[in-house]
Scaffold this active site. Structure first.
Site, mmCIF file in Angstrom:
data_model
loop_
_atom_site.group_PDB
_atom_site.id
_atom_site.type_symbol
_atom_site.label_atom_id
_atom_site.label_comp_id
_atom_site.label_asym_id
_atom_site.label_seq_id
_atom_site.Cartn_x
_atom_site.Cartn_y
_atom_site.Cartn_z
ATOM 1 N N TYR A 1 44.488 15.957 90.324
ATOM 2 C CA TYR A 1 43.823 16.345 89.068
ATOM 3 C C TYR A 1 42.332 15.983 89.126
ATOM 4 O O TYR A 1 41.461 16.777 88.748
ATOM 5 C CB TYR A 1 44.518 15.605 87.927
ATOM 6 C CG TYR A 1 44.054 15.940 86.535
ATOM 7 C CD1 TYR A 1 44.523 17.066 85.873
ATOM 8 C CD2 TYR A 1 43.164 15.103 85.857
ATOM 9 C CE1 TYR A 1 44.119 17.358 84.586
ATOM 10 C CE2 TYR A 1 42.757 15.388 84.564
ATOM 11 C CZ TYR A 1 43.241 16.522 83.928
ATOM 12 O OH TYR A 1 42.836 16.805 82.655
ATOM 13 N N ALA B 1 42.395 26.028 80.754
ATOM 14 C CA ALA B 1 43.781 25.777 81.180
ATOM 15 C C ALA B 1 43.841 24.713 82.270
ATOM 16 O O ALA B 1 43.085 24.766 83.239
ATOM 17 C CB ALA B 1 44.405 27.079 81.692
ATOM 18 N N GLY B 2 44.741 23.779 82.097
ATOM 19 C CA GLY B 2 44.869 22.730 83.108
ATOM 20 C C GLY B 2 46.231 22.068 83.031
ATOM 21 O O GLY B 2 46.862 22.041 81.976
ATOM 22 N N GLY C 1 47.392 22.364 72.687
ATOM 23 C CA GLY C 1 46.441 21.330 73.080
ATOM 24 C C GLY C 1 45.005 21.678 72.731
ATOM 25 O O GLY C 1 44.726 22.335 71.720
ATOM 26 N N ASP D 1 51.081 14.033 87.967
ATOM 27 C CA ASP D 1 50.621 12.681 88.299
ATOM 28 C C ASP D 1 51.622 11.962 89.208
ATOM 29 O O ASP D 1 52.799 11.857 88.896
ATOM 30 C CB ASP D 1 50.445 11.857 87.013
ATOM 31 C CG ASP D 1 49.330 12.382 86.126
ATOM 32 O OD1 ASP D 1 48.547 13.237 86.582
ATOM 33 O OD2 ASP D 1 49.224 11.920 84.971
ATOM 34 N N GLY E 1 37.224 12.732 77.400
ATOM 35 C CA GLY E 1 37.922 11.491 77.729
ATOM 36 C C GLY E 1 39.377 11.672 77.364
ATOM 37 O O GLY E 1 39.948 12.751 77.551
HETATM 38 N N1 CAA Z 1 47.342 1.104 87.782
HETATM 39 C C1 CAA Z 1 47.547 0.249 88.814
HETATM 40 N N2 CAA Z 1 48.682 0.217 89.538
HETATM 41 C C2 CAA Z 1 49.649 1.066 89.194
HETATM 42 C C3 CAA Z 1 49.522 1.982 88.124
HETATM 43 C C4 CAA Z 1 48.314 1.961 87.416
HETATM 44 N N3 CAA Z 1 48.092 2.786 86.379
HETATM 45 N N4 CAA Z 1 50.652 2.724 88.030
HETATM 46 C C5 CAA Z 1 51.467 2.274 89.014
HETATM 47 N N5 CAA Z 1 50.857 1.270 89.697
HETATM 48 C C6 CAA Z 1 51.388 0.541 90.850
HETATM 49 C C7 CAA Z 1 52.817 0.112 90.651
HETATM 50 O O1 CAA Z 1 52.868 -1.120 89.996
HETATM 51 C C8 CAA Z 1 53.335 0.065 92.066
HETATM 52 O O2 CAA Z 1 52.871 -1.086 92.666
HETATM 53 P P1 CAA Z 1 53.709 -1.804 93.846
HETATM 54 O O3 CAA Z 1 53.755 -0.796 94.965
HETATM 55 O O4 CAA Z 1 52.895 -3.003 94.148
HETATM 56 O O5 CAA Z 1 55.045 -2.085 93.262
HETATM 57 C C9 CAA Z 1 52.612 1.210 92.763
HETATM 58 O O6 CAA Z 1 51.419 1.434 91.961
HETATM 59 C C10 CAA Z 1 53.420 2.498 92.789
HETATM 60 O O7 CAA Z 1 53.954 2.687 91.489
HETATM 61 P P2 CAA Z 1 54.892 3.898 91.122
HETATM 62 O O8 CAA Z 1 55.925 4.049 92.179
HETATM 63 O O9 CAA Z 1 55.326 3.736 89.705
HETATM 64 O O10 CAA Z 1 53.836 5.079 91.220
HETATM 65 P P3 CAA Z 1 54.089 6.594 91.007
HETATM 66 O O11 CAA Z 1 53.694 7.339 92.232
HETATM 67 O O12 CAA Z 1 55.429 6.874 90.443
HETATM 68 O O13 CAA Z 1 52.975 6.907 89.900
HETATM 69 C C11 CAA Z 1 52.135 7.137 87.729
HETATM 70 C C12 CAA Z 1 52.978 6.282 88.637
HETATM 71 C C13 CAA Z 1 52.755 8.537 87.616
HETATM 72 C C14 CAA Z 1 50.738 7.325 88.289
HETATM 73 C C15 CAA Z 1 52.106 6.463 86.386
HETATM 74 O O14 CAA Z 1 51.455 5.235 86.530
HETATM 75 C C16 CAA Z 1 51.311 7.279 85.380
HETATM 76 O O15 CAA Z 1 51.807 8.243 84.801
HETATM 77 N N6 CAA Z 1 50.050 6.873 85.150
HETATM 78 C C17 CAA Z 1 49.176 7.569 84.233
HETATM 79 C C18 CAA Z 1 48.374 8.625 84.920
HETATM 80 C C19 CAA Z 1 47.287 9.079 83.991
HETATM 81 O O16 CAA Z 1 46.348 8.350 83.724
HETATM 82 N N7 CAA Z 1 47.409 10.303 83.470
HETATM 83 C C20 CAA Z 1 46.426 10.782 82.553
HETATM 84 C C21 CAA Z 1 47.030 11.911 81.803
HETATM 85 S S1 CAA Z 1 45.903 12.515 80.589
HETATM 86 C C22 CAA Z 1 44.906 13.499 81.418
HETATM 87 O O17 CAA Z 1 44.968 13.669 82.578
HETATM 88 C C23 CAA Z 1 43.883 14.222 80.582
HETATM 89 C C24 CAA Z 1 42.518 13.821 80.933
HETATM 90 O O18 CAA Z 1 41.783 14.652 81.447
HETATM 91 C C25 CAA Z 1 42.013 12.489 80.580
#
Ligand code: CAA
Length: 257
Positions: free
Chosen positions: A167, A103-104, A28, A108, A198
Protein backbone atom coordinates in the site's frame (compact mmCIF):
# COMPACT_ATOMS: atom_id res chain seq x y z
CA UNK A 1 -33.35 44.65 -9.20
CA UNK A 2 -29.98 44.60 -7.47
CA UNK A 3 -31.36 42.25 -4.82
CA UNK A 4 -32.77 39.92 -7.44
CA UNK A 5 -29.43 39.84 -9.25
CA UNK A 6 -27.69 39.09 -5.95
CA UNK A 7 -30.05 36.20 -5.23
CA UNK A 8 -29.59 34.77 -8.72
CA UNK A 9 -25.82 34.96 -8.37
CA UNK A 10 -26.07 33.01 -5.11
CA UNK A 11 -27.93 30.22 -6.91
CA UNK A 12 -25.06 29.54 -9.31
CA UNK A 13 -23.02 26.78 -7.72
CA UNK A 14 -19.25 26.86 -8.30
CA UNK A 15 -19.04 23.57 -10.21
CA UNK A 16 -22.17 23.94 -12.31
CA UNK A 17 -21.42 22.67 -15.83
CA UNK A 18 -18.34 20.71 -14.76
CA UNK A 19 -18.09 16.95 -15.31
CA UNK A 20 -16.25 15.12 -12.54
CA UNK A 21 -15.20 11.47 -12.50
CA UNK A 22 -14.74 10.02 -9.03
CA UNK A 23 -13.34 6.49 -8.72
CA UNK A 24 -14.24 4.33 -5.74
CA UNK A 25 -17.31 6.49 -5.23
CA UNK A 26 -19.48 3.76 -3.74
CA UNK A 27 -18.34 4.25 -0.14
CA UNK A 28 -15.79 5.75 2.20
CA UNK A 29 -13.94 8.89 1.20
CA UNK A 30 -14.97 8.57 -2.48
CA UNK A 31 -18.69 8.63 -1.66
CA UNK A 32 -18.30 11.81 0.37
CA UNK A 33 -16.20 13.46 -2.35
CA UNK A 34 -18.93 12.63 -4.87
CA UNK A 35 -21.58 14.13 -2.58
CA UNK A 36 -19.58 17.30 -1.99
CA UNK A 37 -18.84 17.93 -5.68
CA UNK A 38 -22.46 17.19 -6.58
CA UNK A 39 -23.60 19.66 -3.93
CA UNK A 40 -21.43 22.23 -5.69
CA UNK A 41 -23.23 21.56 -8.96
CA UNK A 42 -20.89 19.14 -10.76
CA UNK A 43 -22.19 16.29 -12.89
CA UNK A 44 -20.64 13.30 -11.13
CA UNK A 45 -19.71 10.18 -13.07
CA UNK A 46 -19.10 7.55 -10.42
CA UNK A 47 -16.80 4.64 -11.19
CA UNK A 48 -17.70 1.67 -9.04
CA UNK A 49 -17.13 -2.07 -8.92
CA UNK A 50 -19.74 -4.00 -10.93
CA UNK A 51 -20.84 -5.91 -7.82
CA UNK A 52 -20.91 -2.88 -5.48
CA UNK A 53 -23.62 -3.24 -2.85
CA UNK A 54 -23.49 0.42 -1.83
CA UNK A 55 -23.32 2.56 -4.99
CA UNK A 56 -27.12 2.79 -5.15
CA UNK A 57 -27.17 4.43 -1.68
CA UNK A 58 -24.80 7.12 -2.89
CA UNK A 59 -26.79 7.68 -6.08
CA UNK A 60 -30.05 7.99 -4.12
CA UNK A 61 -28.55 10.34 -1.53
CA UNK A 62 -27.15 12.67 -4.22
CA UNK A 63 -30.31 12.67 -6.35
CA UNK A 64 -32.50 13.36 -3.30
CA UNK A 65 -30.51 16.55 -2.81
CA UNK A 66 -31.03 17.51 -6.44
CA UNK A 67 -27.48 16.53 -7.44
CA UNK A 68 -26.40 14.95 -10.73
CA UNK A 69 -24.76 11.53 -10.66
CA UNK A 70 -24.36 8.77 -13.23
CA UNK A 71 -22.98 5.49 -11.88
CA UNK A 72 -20.99 3.43 -14.40
CA UNK A 73 -19.28 0.16 -13.41
CA UNK A 74 -15.55 0.07 -14.05
CA UNK A 75 -12.66 -2.15 -13.05
CA UNK A 76 -10.03 0.56 -13.00
CA UNK A 77 -7.25 -2.03 -12.89
CA UNK A 78 -8.14 -3.04 -16.45
CA UNK A 79 -7.04 -0.57 -19.15
CA UNK A 80 -9.80 -1.52 -21.60
CA UNK A 81 -12.43 -1.03 -18.92
CA UNK A 82 -11.11 2.45 -18.11
CA UNK A 83 -11.18 3.22 -21.85
CA UNK A 84 -14.81 2.13 -22.12
CA UNK A 85 -15.76 4.06 -18.97
CA UNK A 86 -14.30 7.35 -20.16
CA UNK A 87 -15.66 6.87 -23.70
CA UNK A 88 -19.15 6.39 -22.22
CA UNK A 89 -18.69 9.47 -20.03
CA UNK A 90 -17.68 11.65 -22.98
CA UNK A 91 -20.42 10.24 -25.17
CA UNK A 92 -23.02 11.12 -22.54
CA UNK A 93 -21.69 14.36 -21.06
CA UNK A 94 -19.37 15.67 -23.77
CA UNK A 95 -16.22 16.18 -21.70
CA UNK A 96 -14.29 15.50 -18.49
CA UNK A 97 -13.15 18.44 -16.36
CA UNK A 98 -12.18 16.76 -13.12
CA UNK A 99 -10.74 13.34 -12.32
CA UNK A 100 -10.45 12.21 -8.71
CA UNK A 101 -8.36 9.03 -8.55
CA UNK A 102 -9.65 7.87 -5.20
CA UNK A 103 -10.22 4.11 -5.46
CA UNK A 104 -7.89 2.16 -3.24
CA UNK A 105 -7.61 -1.12 -1.38
CA UNK A 106 -5.39 -2.61 1.31
CA UNK A 107 -3.98 -6.10 1.74
CA UNK A 108 -2.09 -5.58 4.98
CA UNK A 109 0.54 -8.16 5.93
CA UNK A 110 4.10 -7.97 7.17
CA UNK A 111 6.46 -8.19 4.20
CA UNK A 112 7.64 -11.66 5.21
CA UNK A 113 4.10 -12.96 4.69
CA UNK A 114 3.14 -10.73 1.76
CA UNK A 115 2.47 -12.75 -1.38
CA UNK A 116 3.01 -11.63 -4.95
CA UNK A 117 -0.78 -11.63 -5.29
CA UNK A 118 -1.14 -9.23 -2.31
CA UNK A 119 1.41 -6.98 -3.97
CA UNK A 120 -0.16 -7.08 -7.44
CA UNK A 121 -3.73 -6.49 -6.22
CA UNK A 122 -2.82 -3.31 -4.38
CA UNK A 123 -0.47 -1.90 -7.02
CA UNK A 124 -2.88 -2.75 -9.86
CA UNK A 125 -5.81 -0.91 -8.27
CA UNK A 126 -4.18 1.94 -6.35
CA UNK A 127 -1.41 2.93 -8.77
CA UNK A 128 -2.04 1.35 -12.18
CA UNK A 129 -5.73 2.23 -11.78
CA UNK A 130 -4.77 5.91 -11.62
CA UNK A 131 -2.62 5.48 -14.74
CA UNK A 132 -5.45 3.73 -16.60
CA UNK A 133 -7.99 6.46 -15.81
CA UNK A 134 -5.65 9.42 -16.29
CA UNK A 135 -4.44 8.06 -19.62
CA UNK A 136 -8.02 8.29 -20.95
CA UNK A 137 -8.75 11.85 -19.82
CA UNK A 138 -5.47 13.59 -20.52
CA UNK A 139 -5.92 14.24 -24.27
CA UNK A 140 -9.50 15.56 -23.90
CA UNK A 141 -8.31 17.81 -21.06
CA UNK A 142 -5.41 19.15 -23.13
CA UNK A 143 -7.78 19.76 -26.05
CA UNK A 144 -10.07 21.88 -23.86
CA UNK A 145 -7.13 23.55 -22.09
CA UNK A 146 -8.62 22.75 -18.68
CA UNK A 147 -8.38 19.90 -16.22
CA UNK A 148 -8.13 19.08 -12.55
CA UNK A 149 -6.57 15.76 -11.60
CA UNK A 150 -6.54 14.89 -7.92
CA UNK A 151 -4.88 11.73 -6.70
CA UNK A 152 -5.80 10.44 -3.27
CA UNK A 153 -2.49 9.24 -1.85
CA UNK A 154 -1.92 8.64 1.89
CA UNK A 155 0.23 9.49 4.87
CA UNK A 156 1.36 5.88 4.50
CA UNK A 157 3.00 6.77 1.19
CA UNK A 158 5.05 9.40 3.04
CA UNK A 159 5.80 7.84 6.40
CA UNK A 160 5.33 4.06 5.85
CA UNK A 161 3.32 1.78 8.12
CA UNK A 162 3.90 -1.67 9.58
CA UNK A 163 2.26 -4.31 7.37
CA UNK A 164 1.75 -1.99 4.39
CA UNK A 165 4.75 -2.28 2.04
CA UNK A 166 2.43 -2.80 -0.91
CA UNK A 167 0.00 0.00 0.00
CA UNK A 168 2.81 2.37 0.92
CA UNK A 169 4.58 1.74 -2.41
CA UNK A 170 1.35 2.38 -4.31
CA UNK A 171 0.64 5.62 -2.45
CA UNK A 172 4.22 6.88 -2.71
CA UNK A 173 4.01 6.03 -6.41
CA UNK A 174 0.99 8.29 -6.73
CA UNK A 175 3.01 11.20 -5.33
CA UNK A 176 5.75 10.77 -7.94
CA UNK A 177 3.16 10.31 -10.66
CA UNK A 178 1.45 13.54 -9.54
CA UNK A 179 4.62 15.63 -9.66
CA UNK A 180 5.80 14.40 -13.05
CA UNK A 181 2.39 14.72 -14.70
CA UNK A 182 1.98 18.19 -13.16
CA UNK A 183 5.21 19.26 -14.87
CA UNK A 184 4.12 17.84 -18.21
CA UNK A 185 0.67 19.48 -18.18
CA UNK A 186 1.18 22.77 -16.30
CA UNK A 187 1.25 24.82 -19.49
CA UNK A 188 -1.95 23.21 -20.78
CA UNK A 189 -4.50 24.44 -18.25
CA UNK A 190 -4.28 21.28 -16.16
CA UNK A 191 -3.33 21.01 -12.51
CA UNK A 192 -2.36 17.70 -10.94
CA UNK A 193 -2.19 17.39 -7.17
CA UNK A 194 -2.16 14.70 -4.50
CA UNK A 195 -3.97 14.67 -1.20
CA UNK A 196 -2.37 12.66 1.57
CA UNK A 197 -5.06 11.78 4.09
CA UNK A 198 -4.03 10.67 7.54
CA UNK A 199 -6.24 8.24 9.42
CA UNK A 200 -9.83 8.95 8.40
CA UNK A 201 -12.94 7.40 9.93
CA UNK A 202 -13.87 4.89 7.22
CA UNK A 203 -14.37 1.13 7.03
CA UNK A 204 -10.71 0.77 6.01
CA UNK A 205 -9.51 2.30 9.26
CA UNK A 206 -12.25 0.59 11.29
CA UNK A 207 -10.78 -2.74 10.13
CA UNK A 208 -7.43 -2.00 11.83
CA UNK A 209 -6.70 -3.84 15.08
CA UNK A 210 -8.03 -1.68 17.96
CA UNK A 211 -4.66 -1.42 19.71
CA UNK A 212 -2.92 -0.24 16.51
CA UNK A 213 -5.68 2.32 15.87
CA UNK A 214 -5.64 3.63 19.46
CA UNK A 215 -1.86 3.93 19.30
CA UNK A 216 -2.13 6.04 16.14
CA UNK A 217 -4.91 8.32 17.43
CA UNK A 218 -2.89 9.00 20.57
CA UNK A 219 -0.10 10.37 18.35
CA UNK A 220 -2.33 12.64 16.21
CA UNK A 221 -1.83 16.21 17.46
CA UNK A 222 -5.53 16.98 16.83
CA UNK A 223 -6.29 13.78 18.86
CA UNK A 224 -8.95 12.21 16.68
CA UNK A 225 -9.50 10.45 13.39
CA UNK A 226 -10.28 12.68 10.42
CA UNK A 227 -13.68 12.77 8.76
CA UNK A 228 -14.20 11.99 5.05
CA UNK A 229 -15.75 15.48 4.70
CA UNK A 230 -12.36 16.92 5.63
CA UNK A 231 -10.82 15.21 2.57
CA UNK A 232 -13.69 16.40 0.37
CA UNK A 233 -12.94 19.98 1.52
CA UNK A 234 -9.37 19.56 0.30
CA UNK A 235 -10.59 18.24 -3.06
CA UNK A 236 -12.81 21.32 -3.46
CA UNK A 237 -9.91 23.58 -2.61
CA UNK A 238 -7.66 21.95 -5.23
CA UNK A 239 -10.36 22.26 -7.87
CA UNK A 240 -10.61 26.00 -7.19
CA UNK A 241 -6.85 26.58 -6.88
CA UNK A 242 -5.61 27.54 -10.35
CA UNK A 243 -1.98 28.28 -9.35
CA UNK A 244 -1.41 25.14 -7.28
CA UNK A 245 0.04 22.13 -9.08
CA UNK A 246 2.34 19.22 -8.27
CA UNK A 247 1.62 19.44 -4.57
CA UNK A 248 0.93 16.92 -1.85
CA UNK A 249 -1.65 18.36 0.50
CA UNK A 250 -1.48 16.70 3.92
CA UNK A 251 -4.83 16.35 5.67
CA UNK A 252 -3.78 14.36 8.68
CA UNK A 253 -4.47 16.26 11.90
CA UNK A 254 -0.77 17.13 12.13
CA UNK A 255 0.42 13.49 12.34
CA UNK A 256 3.03 13.98 9.61
CA UNK A 257 4.36 17.42 8.70
N1 CAA B 1 4.04 -2.67 14.93
C1 CAA B 1 5.12 -3.38 15.34
N2 CAA B 1 5.18 -4.72 15.32
C2 CAA B 1 4.11 -5.37 14.89
C3 CAA B 1 2.93 -4.72 14.45
C4 CAA B 1 2.94 -3.32 14.50
N3 CAA B 1 1.87 -2.60 14.11
N4 CAA B 1 2.02 -5.64 14.05
C5 CAA B 1 2.62 -6.84 14.24
N5 CAA B 1 3.86 -6.67 14.76
C6 CAA B 1 4.83 -7.71 15.08
C7 CAA B 1 4.22 -8.86 15.83
O1 CAA B 1 4.22 -8.60 17.20
C8 CAA B 1 5.10 -10.02 15.43
O2 CAA B 1 6.28 -9.93 16.14
P1 CAA B 1 7.13 -11.26 16.50
O3 CAA B 1 7.54 -11.84 15.17
O4 CAA B 1 8.26 -10.72 17.30
O5 CAA B 1 6.19 -12.13 17.25
C9 CAA B 1 5.48 -9.72 13.99
O6 CAA B 1 5.30 -8.28 13.85
C10 CAA B 1 4.57 -10.41 12.98
O7 CAA B 1 3.23 -10.22 13.42
P2 CAA B 1 1.99 -10.83 12.66
O8 CAA B 1 2.28 -12.25 12.33
O9 CAA B 1 0.77 -10.51 13.44
O10 CAA B 1 2.04 -9.95 11.35
P3 CAA B 1 1.10 -10.03 10.12
O11 CAA B 1 1.90 -10.29 8.89
O12 CAA B 1 -0.07 -10.91 10.35
O13 CAA B 1 0.60 -8.51 10.03
C11 CAA B 1 -0.80 -6.70 10.49
C12 CAA B 1 -0.11 -7.90 11.08
C13 CAA B 1 -1.78 -7.16 9.40
C14 CAA B 1 0.18 -5.76 9.82
C15 CAA B 1 -1.54 -6.02 11.61
O14 CAA B 1 -0.60 -5.55 12.53
C16 CAA B 1 -2.32 -4.82 11.10
O15 CAA B 1 -3.41 -4.94 10.56
N6 CAA B 1 -1.75 -3.62 11.30
C17 CAA B 1 -2.37 -2.39 10.85
C18 CAA B 1 -1.93 -2.02 9.47
C19 CAA B 1 -2.36 -0.61 9.20
O16 CAA B 1 -1.82 0.33 9.77
N7 CAA B 1 -3.35 -0.43 8.32
C20 CAA B 1 -3.83 0.88 8.05
C21 CAA B 1 -5.17 0.75 7.44
S1 CAA B 1 -5.87 2.34 7.14
C22 CAA B 1 -5.20 2.81 5.73
O17 CAA B 1 -4.40 2.19 5.14
C23 CAA B 1 -5.70 4.13 5.19
C24 CAA B 1 -4.64 5.13 5.14
O18 CAA B 1 -4.26 5.53 4.04
C25 CAA B 1 -4.10 5.72 6.37
Amino acid sequence: MTNQLFEETQLVKPLTGKVAIVTGASRGIGAVIAKELAAQGAQIVAAHKADSATIQNVVTAIREEGGLIEPIPCDIAVLEDAERFVAQTIEKFGKVDILVNNAGVTKDRSFRKLTREDWDTVIDINLTGAYNMTKQVIEPMIAQNYGRIINISSIVGQAGAFGQTNYSASKAGLIGFTKSLALETASKGITVNAICPGYIETEMVAAMPDDVKEGIVSKVPIRRLGQPEEIAQAVSYLISASFVTGQQLNVNGGLYM
